[in-house]
Scaffold this active site. Structure first.
Site, short mmCIF file in Angstrom:
data_model
loop_
_atom_site.label_atom_id
_atom_site.label_comp_id
_atom_site.label_asym_id
_atom_site.label_seq_id
_atom_site.Cartn_x
_atom_site.Cartn_y
_atom_site.Cartn_z
N LEU A 45 6.37 1.67 4.25
CA LEU A 45 7.61 2.05 3.42
C LEU A 45 8.10 3.41 3.90
O LEU A 45 9.26 3.56 3.64
CB LEU A 45 6.95 2.24 1.73
N GLY A 54 0.78 -1.04 -0.05
CA GLY A 54 0.06 0.15 0.07
C GLY A 54 1.08 1.26 -0.16
O GLY A 54 2.11 1.13 0.38
N HIS A 61 -4.60 1.42 7.38
CA HIS A 61 -3.12 1.99 7.56
C HIS A 61 -2.88 3.13 6.29
O HIS A 61 -2.65 4.41 6.76
CB HIS A 61 -2.13 1.13 7.28
N GLU A 62 -3.42 2.66 5.28
CA GLU A 62 -3.33 4.07 4.42
C GLU A 62 -4.20 5.04 4.36
O GLU A 62 -3.90 6.17 4.06
CB GLU A 62 -3.49 3.32 2.85
NI NI Z 1 2.42 3.57 5.57
#
Ligand code: NI
Length: 162
Positions: free
Chosen positions: A89, A46, A130-131
């Protein structure tokens, strides 16, 4: 294929509230393409636009080979709970335990400007939550239970459990 620089924890863009997308134009389509390229190259599941420094409410997700684009996503319903390791990330090489709903129903706009509903469970539900958090400047590190650990350490722990 065009990848963009992934911003990391500590950069201001990750802590802003993102703006709604008003219309789908060529710039948005290119942005989404680049988001997928960036996510896949980094082996992520994601990515949210603020992670590449763009303060727009757009996320891309691919947890199981199905790519999803969520523009202006709104979580309509959640249920259940899952507790597990999560990474980002923008926090490379690390993971922490986060509790998330096990089921999520989200409404969003697609690249044709059409509204659709996506339901997800388990990893997809975790990724959606999360996103979507990223769009409001929230990072998983804000919600983590316990320590944030190196993925190498986590892999060793997992190997010992087997
Ligand atoms: Ni993230």
């Amino acid at each position: 294929m065009a990848t963009r620089e992934i911003r990391t924890l500590g950069e201001d863009c990750l802590r802003k509230t993102c703006k709604e997308v008003k219309e789908i134009n060529d710039r948005i389509i290119t942005l989404v393409d680049d988001m997928f390229d960036t996510m896949y190259e980094a082996n992520g599941v994601g990515l949210a636009a603020p992670q590449i420094g763009i303060l727009k409410r757009i996320v891309v997700i691919d947890t199981d080979g199905t790519p999803y684009v969520l523009i202006n996503p709104k979580i309509l319903e959640v249920s259940g709970e899952q507790v597990g390791y999560e990474g980002c990330l923008s926090v490379p090489g690390k993971s922490g335990i986060v509790a998330r709903p096990n089921y999520v129903k989200v409404e969003a706009m697609d690249l044709d400007g059409e509204t659709f509903i996506l339901e997800g469970e388990e990893l997809l539900a975790r990724a959606i939550c999360h996103e979507c958090d990223h769009l409001d400047g929230v990072m998983y590190v804000d919600k983590v239970d316990g320590d944030i650990i190196d993925n190498e350490v986590l892999a060793e722990m997992m190997a010992e459990e087997e």
